[in-house]
Design an enzyme around this catalytic site. Structure first.
Site, PDB file in Angstrom:
ATOM      1  N   ASP A 137      -2.667 -10.308  -2.409  1.00  0.00           N
ATOM      2  CA  ASP A 137      -3.271  -9.851  -1.152  1.00  0.00           C
ATOM      3  C   ASP A 137      -4.738  -9.484  -1.431  1.00  0.00           C
ATOM      4  OD1 ASP A 137      -2.154  -8.433   1.699  1.00  0.00           O
ATOM      5  OD2 ASP A 137      -3.971  -7.520   0.853  1.00  0.00           O
ATOM      6  N   HIS A 163      -6.392  -7.084  -0.472  1.00  0.00           N
ATOM      7  CA  HIS A 163      -6.552  -5.629  -0.668  1.00  0.00           C
ATOM      8  C   HIS A 163      -5.769  -5.188  -1.914  1.00  0.00           C
ATOM      9  CE1 HIS A 163      -6.945  -6.290   3.772  1.00  0.00           C
ATOM     10  NE2 HIS A 163      -8.063  -5.615   3.539  1.00  0.00           N
ATOM     11  N   HIS A 204       0.818  -1.227   0.000  1.00  0.00           N
ATOM     12  CA  HIS A 204       0.000   0.000   0.000  1.00  0.00           C
ATOM     13  C   HIS A 204       0.852   1.277   0.000  1.00  0.00           C
ATOM     14  CE1 HIS A 204      -3.685  -2.260   0.525  1.00  0.00           C
ATOM     15  NE2 HIS A 204      -3.240  -2.820   1.624  1.00  0.00           N
ATOM     16  N   ASP A 224      -4.493 -12.867   3.359  1.00  0.00           N
ATOM     17  CA  ASP A 224      -5.752 -12.367   3.929  1.00  0.00           C
ATOM     18  C   ASP A 224      -6.969 -12.650   3.038  1.00  0.00           C
ATOM     19  OD1 ASP A 224      -4.717 -10.491   2.169  1.00  0.00           O
ATOM     20  OD2 ASP A 224      -4.742  -8.823   3.602  1.00  0.00           O
TER      21      ASP A 224
HETATM   22  C1  SP5 Z   1      -1.243  -5.154   3.878  1.00  0.00           C
HETATM   23  C2  SP5 Z   1      -2.690  -5.163   4.228  1.00  0.00           C
HETATM   24  O1  SP5 Z   1      -3.324  -6.213   4.177  1.00  0.00           O
HETATM   25  N1  SP5 Z   1      -3.228  -4.019   4.634  1.00  0.00           N
HETATM   26  C3  SP5 Z   1      -4.588  -3.982   4.932  1.00  0.00           C
HETATM   27  C4  SP5 Z   1      -5.000  -2.729   5.578  1.00  0.00           C
HETATM   28  C5  SP5 Z   1      -6.473  -2.811   5.859  1.00  0.00           C
HETATM   29  N2  SP5 Z   1      -6.841  -1.886   6.844  1.00  0.00           N
HETATM   30  C6  SP5 Z   1      -8.248  -1.801   7.061  1.00  0.00           C
HETATM   31  C7  SP5 Z   1      -8.703  -2.838   8.029  1.00  0.00           C
HETATM   32  C8  SP5 Z   1     -10.019  -2.539   8.622  1.00  0.00           C
HETATM   33  C9  SP5 Z   1     -10.385  -3.635   9.574  1.00  0.00           C
HETATM   34  N3  SP5 Z   1     -10.726  -3.144  10.824  1.00  0.00           N
HETATM   35  C10 SP5 Z   1     -10.824  -4.138  11.867  1.00  0.00           C
HETATM   36  C11 SP5 Z   1      -9.657  -4.037  12.804  1.00  0.00           C
HETATM   37  C12 SP5 Z   1      -9.638  -5.134  13.816  1.00  0.00           C
HETATM   38  N4  SP5 Z   1      -8.279  -5.452  14.152  1.00  0.00           N
HETATM   39 ZN    ZN Z   2      -4.293  -7.105   2.728  1.00  0.00          ZN
END
Ligand code: SP5
Ligand code: ZN
Length: 331
Positions: free
Chosen positions: A187, A189, A153, A274
């Site tokens: 990934d 995302h 990212h 993920d």
């Molecule tokens: C590298 C990568 O996989 N980055 C992902 C970033 C995503 N961030 C947003 C996550 C929102 C989820 N919120 C729940 C948090 C509970 N730990």
């Molecule tokens: Zn991710």
């Protein structure tokens, strides 16, 4: 298989803020330990530390003022976590105020700078560059880079999505001096940072399969009509799949993505686990066996391959997903 490990990861202990509330952080040191333990238990992996790199190695892709900000914010211990409260949109801000800089160089509130952040991120860049140099020299045909925090990212001058320095992109830029390069981002995302860094370049093809950004982080990037610009037009591909995607609807996107990267002379895989069915934040439904299938299909391209760890947040299954993916290169 050789594994380059970033032992500096452990000093990066993030805090995660969502919607103004502290939430349990996902991107924790236990991720690294879980993967290492799984690789050791499985056997057949040779672990190696990278040589340290000078900060100047980052400047191939990252701005000097951004790198200085990461270093300075890590050293500045007047706050435990540097998290933005304001994002200074508009013409370049004239202030050097610390509060303004936090938002200038970051696009979310998930990506704090703590005391060990810069060293951990620099160690990850060193690991990816070291691995690229080994593959470029012919010393290895495939390498796995075990590191955190993730990198895909991270943009030229902005951190976000738990990423600070774009490890995969730094390796890709090294390879680009030698031949055609592709980055395949698995990934869940969108790899917005990697797309952004090569968007106007034809020498590095960037391909990402991910959750539809209309419904998933990072929201602002990863749509299928983003195909590159200028010289890079046609050299970026996005496969945006709906939340809940399982192996059967994922497979055609994987095959199209493989077709888009198969002419590369050097391949980088941004491997997030993920998209696994057990991931607490991913929302996809890929079983562990599908990670083995993906590894096998990538291996069959028969291109020198650098696999870089990105996301993956279930400490119980992250190790088995990585082992499943890498098994294709065994023996
Ligand atoms: C590298 C990568 O996989 N980055 C992902 C970033 C995503 N961030 C947003 C996550 C929102 C989820 N919120 C729940 C948090 C509970 N730990
Ligand atoms: Zn991710």
């Amino acid at each position: 298989m050789r594994v380059i490990v970033n032992s500096s990861h452990a000093g990066h202990l993030p805090f995660e803020c969502e919607g103004g509330e502290p939430v349990t952080p996902s991107e924790v040191p236990g991720r690294f330990e879980a993967i290492r333990t799984a690789l050791q238990t499985h056997g057949g992996f040779a672990f190696e530390e990278p040589d340290p790199i000078d900060e100047s190695a980052l400047l191939a892709l990252h701005d000097a003022d951004y790198v200085a900000y990461l270093r300075e914010a890590s050293l500045d211990r007047t706050v435990q976590f540097a998290v933005p409260s304001v994002f200074p949109f508009g013409p370049s801000p004239r202030t050097k105020n610390a509060m303004a800089r936090r938002g200038l160089y970051c696009f979310d509130t998930y990506t704090p700078i703590t005391a060990g952040t810069f060293a951990a991120a620099l160690g990850g860049a060193a690991a990816a560059i070291h691995a690229a140099e080994r593959i470029a020299s012919g010393a290895d045909r495939a390498i796995y880079v075990l590191t955190r925090p993730p990198g895909h990212h991270a943009e030229r001058a902005r951190c976000g999505g738990y990423s600070y320095l774009n490890n995969a992109a730094l390796a890709a830029d090294r390879f680009a001096k030698l031949g055609r390069v592709a980055v395949l981002d698995l990934d869940v995302h969108h790899g917005n940072g990697t797309q952004h860094l090569f968007y106007d370049r034809s020498d590095v093809v960037t391909v990402s399969i991910h959750g539809d950004p209309d419904q998933m982080f990072p929201y602002f990037s990863g749509f299928e009509d983003e195909t590159g610009t200028g010289n890079g037009l046609g050299f970026n591909r996005n496969f945006a799949l709906p939340p809940g995607t399982g192996a059967n609807p994922y497979r055609p996107a994987l095959e199209a993505a493989l077709e888009a990267v198969c002419r590369a002379e050097f391949l980088i895989v941004s491997l997030g686990t993920d998209a696994h069915e057990s991931d607490p934040i991913g929302g996809f439904k890929l079983p562990t066996e599908f990670f083995a299938e993906m590894g096998q299909r990538v291996k069959e391209l028969n291109v020198p391959t650098l696999v870089v760890q990105e996301g993956g947040y279930n400490l119980e299954t992250i190790g088995e997903c990585v082992v499943a993916f890498l098994r294709a290169w065994e023996g």
